[in-house]
Design a protein around this motif. Structure first.
Motif, PDB file in Angstrom:
ATOM      1  N   GLU A  15      15.503  33.878  13.826  1.00  0.00           N
ATOM      2  CA  GLU A  15      16.868  33.460  13.501  1.00  0.00           C
ATOM      3  C   GLU A  15      17.453  34.320  12.395  1.00  0.00           C
ATOM      4  N   THR A  16      16.640  34.583  11.400  1.00  0.00           N
ATOM      5  CA  THR A  16      17.107  35.456  10.325  1.00  0.00           C
ATOM      6  C   THR A  16      15.912  36.004   9.564  1.00  0.00           C
ATOM      7  N   MET A  17      16.046  37.216   9.126  1.00  0.00           N
ATOM      8  CA  MET A  17      15.101  37.801   8.186  1.00  0.00           C
ATOM      9  C   MET A  17      15.935  38.654   7.234  1.00  0.00           C
ATOM     10  N   THR A  18      15.968  38.235   5.993  1.00  0.00           N
ATOM     11  CA  THR A  18      16.776  38.932   4.994  1.00  0.00           C
ATOM     12  C   THR A  18      15.862  39.515   3.933  1.00  0.00           C
ATOM     13  N   LEU A  19      16.044  40.799   3.682  1.00  0.00           N
ATOM     14  CA  LEU A  19      15.246  41.492   2.672  1.00  0.00           C
ATOM     15  C   LEU A  19      16.184  42.124   1.665  1.00  0.00           C
ATOM     16  N   VAL A  20      15.965  41.798   0.399  1.00  0.00           N
ATOM     17  CA  VAL A  20      16.779  42.354  -0.681  1.00  0.00           C
ATOM     18  C   VAL A  20      15.853  43.033  -1.672  1.00  0.00           C
ATOM     19  N   GLN A  21      16.072  44.326  -1.879  1.00  0.00           N
ATOM     20  CA  GLN A  21      15.308  45.063  -2.885  1.00  0.00           C
ATOM     21  C   GLN A  21      16.292  45.532  -3.957  1.00  0.00           C
ATOM     22  N   ARG A  22      16.058  45.058  -5.171  1.00  0.00           N
ATOM     23  CA  ARG A  22      17.015  45.289  -6.243  1.00  0.00           C
ATOM     24  C   ARG A  22      17.291  46.774  -6.455  1.00  0.00           C
ATOM     25  N   ASP A  23      18.569  47.104  -6.550  1.00  0.00           N
ATOM     26  CA  ASP A  23      19.044  48.471  -6.794  1.00  0.00           C
ATOM     27  C   ASP A  23      18.734  49.421  -5.635  1.00  0.00           C
ATOM     28  N   VAL A  24      18.322  48.859  -4.473  1.00  0.00           N
ATOM     29  CA  VAL A  24      18.037  49.726  -3.320  1.00  0.00           C
ATOM     30  C   VAL A  24      18.941  49.360  -2.147  1.00  0.00           C
ATOM     31  N   ALA A  25      18.738  48.154  -1.573  1.00  0.00           N
ATOM     32  CA  ALA A  25      19.511  47.792  -0.385  1.00  0.00           C
ATOM     33  C   ALA A  25      19.295  46.318  -0.057  1.00  0.00           C
ATOM     34  N   ARG A  26      20.159  45.840   0.840  1.00  0.00           N
ATOM     35  CA  ARG A  26      20.023  44.513   1.428  1.00  0.00           C
ATOM     36  C   ARG A  26      19.971  44.705   2.939  1.00  0.00           C
TER      37      ARG A  26
END
Length: 607
Positions: A197-208
């Motif tokens: 349904e969803t997979m969200t990855l956030v890496q600070r100062d890199v990308a979402r």
């Protein structure tokens, strides 16, 4: 493993049949590739439950034995089996530790729920082959997993805020770039696909990044239908962390970038189906590629099947090698295996431009790249070009035509002759073919014609000396290997019928004499030293290059037959420059040209 689960389930189910206390001790349980020793479990009605394994081993030398403990602050087992205030502890010191609080409910084997509190996992791991390692990696995991009949659901959250990971060839320090991963999925029993349904990855100062779609439960990397979206990607850390390690050993391994990007992509069974890339105020720089682009903006659209929307790519300024580039925009059509230019483009170069009429590339996913190119070079000031390339400063301008350049089967060819206007004359390259132009040792064949080149414009940039007049040249059967001439029949000679002034300086006479093997320094003594320049009737030089040896000649033989004439004098005082050396190493000859020394004299033949 099923024997261990049966024992634990029997203990937990005991209250249903009226037992008030259950103790279990198993010396060893084995399964394919693993074994557990000294298992103990204890449960008392109305009290906590505990299960321990003193030692769990798997058949992997990189994994140490694990100590496990499972505690339930309260175990309910009337109608359902429920563990409240649960805690799972795993210790594989010093490689790994896990502390996982949880609550579990088991109604039947087809209806259960597991809720994870914030679990703490620390990893220090190193695979024997060195391809995977972690140091002081700190992970936090929370979420829930449940089953209701055939329906399975999971919602998990994972964060990494400390430690380092190396997964060949990528290295990430999560202390500098923490990562947060959230996953929501469901599936219906064995063999059914997993709905992401969803997979969200956030890496600070890199990308979402976000991902959703469908994937196989048994082969998720090979069988899937996924939609990927990458938002607010910062190109500098993204390229440094993920692209450069993959480019190591290539010509682009020093690539640096700034700016932002956004990516949309569809993937089916590990194959990209559609892609859309947006660039905002990007800057790309690679010294090894000799390329720099600033203010890069664009929207690139690609489809494996069908026709993608038109793409556009623009930049404010740039540099190719050391040549400055001005602002330009390309209208492109990206195709399954290539691209083509939709409209003519003008690429400013110094004070001129390269006007491109045709650009088409095909075969991106194969070993054989096909290309078509047609362009006109609008006049570029040679002085500016020379400065940019670090050459001696030539006068005049450079312009020309590149007619129908084609790359097929690793061979480059032209529809016609390549013409250029330079030094107020014309240069023509005919019958040009280049084998393996992108390889380590490209092989070039060509016929070259020089017509009415201004010698003053050519020699004025060198310490060689000043010569006026016009010169023609023919270079037949030219063969170049790895950008170095290995064979040719070259001849330079004064332009027939040229009525312009023909003058030659003392320094030029001296250096031409040295090239032909004559003595030097004679003009600097006596009465001839009063003359700075001399009139000449003709200049001529030829070289037949074969097997590293240049067989030299001039206008013709001397009257005595002991040499050949390089410069035929005219008027008084008349100076003839005579060459004596016939065979010379090509490498030595080039070194001599590159290090022209101060003149001191020449061989003088009387008229």
């Amino acid at each position: 493993m099923r024997y261990l689960m049966c024992c634990l389930l029997a203990m937990f189910a005991a209250p249903v049949v009226g037992a008030t206390r259950v103790e279990l001790h198993v010396g060893r349980v084995e399964g394919p590739g693993w074994q557990a020793q000294d298992l103990r479990a204890d449960w008392q009605l109305g009290a906590a439950a505990t299960a321990r394994a003193a030692r769990i081993e798997v058949q992997d030398p990189a994994l140490p034995p694990i100590q496990a403990r499972l505690d339930c602050a309260r175990l309910l087992s009337r109608e359902i089996l429920a563990c409240e205030g649960g805690k799972l502890s795993l210790h594989a010191t010093p490689q790994a530790t896990l502390q996982a609080p949880f609550t579990a409910r088991l109604e039947t084997l087809q209806r259960w729920q597991l809720d994870l509190g914030t679990s703490q996992l620390t990893l220090n791991y190193s695979r024997a082959d060195g391809t995977l390692a972690s140091e002081a990696l700190h992970l936090q995991l929370s979420g829930h997993v449940s089953q209701a009949g055939a329906q399975h659901t999971a919602a998990l959250s994972l964060s990494a805020d400390r430690g380092q990971v190396y997964a060949e060839p990528i290295f990430i320090d999560f202390t500098l770039h923490p990562l947060q991963l959230d996953i929501g999925l469901h599936w219906r029993g064995p063999g059914t696909p997993i709905e992401l349904e969803t997979m969200t990855l956030v890496q600070r100062d890199v990308a979402r990044a976000s991902l959703h779609g469908q994937l196989s439960a048994t082969q998720p990397l090979q069988q899937h239908r996924l939609q990927l979206q990458l938002d607010d990607a910062q190109l500098a850390p993204l390229i440094a962390l993920y692209a450069k390690p993959l480019l190591a050993g290539t010509r682009a391994d020093d690539l640096a970038a700034t700016g932002r990007a956004r990516l949309l992509a569809s993937l089916t069974d590990a194959q990209l189906q559609n892609g859309e890339l947006h660039l905002e105020q990007a800057h790309l720089d690679s010294t090894r590629l000799a390329l720099q682009l600033q203010g890069l903006e664009g929207a690139l659209h690609w489809r494996r099947d069908g026709t993608a929307p038109a793409s556009a790519l623009a930049w404010q300024r740039g540099q190719l090698f050391a040549i400055p580039l001005g602002a330009a925009e390309l209208q492109l059509q990206l195709e399954a295996q290539g691209l083509r230019l939709l409209a003519p483009a003008r690429l400013p170069v110094l004070d001129g431009a390269l006007a491109v009429q045709t650009l088409a590339l095909e075969g991106f996913d194969s070993d054989t790249l096909h290309a078509d190119f047609d362009a006109t070079l609008e006049p570029i000031d040679l002085t500016q070009l020379s400065r940019a390339l670090g050459w001696p400063e030539f006068g005049g301008s450079l312009s020309g035509r590149i007619p129908g350049l084609h790359l097929r089967d690793r061979a480059l060819s032209l529809d016609g002759a390549l013409t250029a206007t330079a030094f107020d004359g014309e240069i023509t390259i005919d019958q040009l073919t280049v084998q393996d132009p992108l390889g380590v040792l490209p092989r070039i064949r060509a016929e070259v014609r020089l017509r009415r080149l201004d010698l003053a414009a050519i020699t004025g940039a060198f310490s060689f000396g000043r010569i006026t007049g016009r010169i023609d040249g023919d270079i037949k059967d030219l063969r170049i290997l790895g950008w170095r001439p290995v064979a040719m029949n070259a001849r330079l000679y004064s332009t027939p019928g040229d009525r312009g002034s023909r003058r030659i300086s003392q320094r030029a006479i001296d250096n031409i004499s040295a090239i032909g093997g004559g003595p030097s320094g004679l003009l600097s003594r006596g009465a001839l030293s009063l003359f700075k320049e001399f009139a000449y009737a003709r200049i001529g030089w030829s070289c037949v290059l074969d097997n590293g040896i240049c067989r030299m000649d001039g206008i013709g033989p001397t009257e005595q037959g002991d040499g050949y004439v390089l410069v035929q004098g005219r008027l008084l005082p008349r100076i003839d420059v005579i060459g004596h050396t016939r065979d010379v190493s090509w490498n030595v000859f080039l070194q001599q040209l590159m290090s022209v020394r101060n003149t001191q004299g020449v061989t003088i033949d009387p008229p």
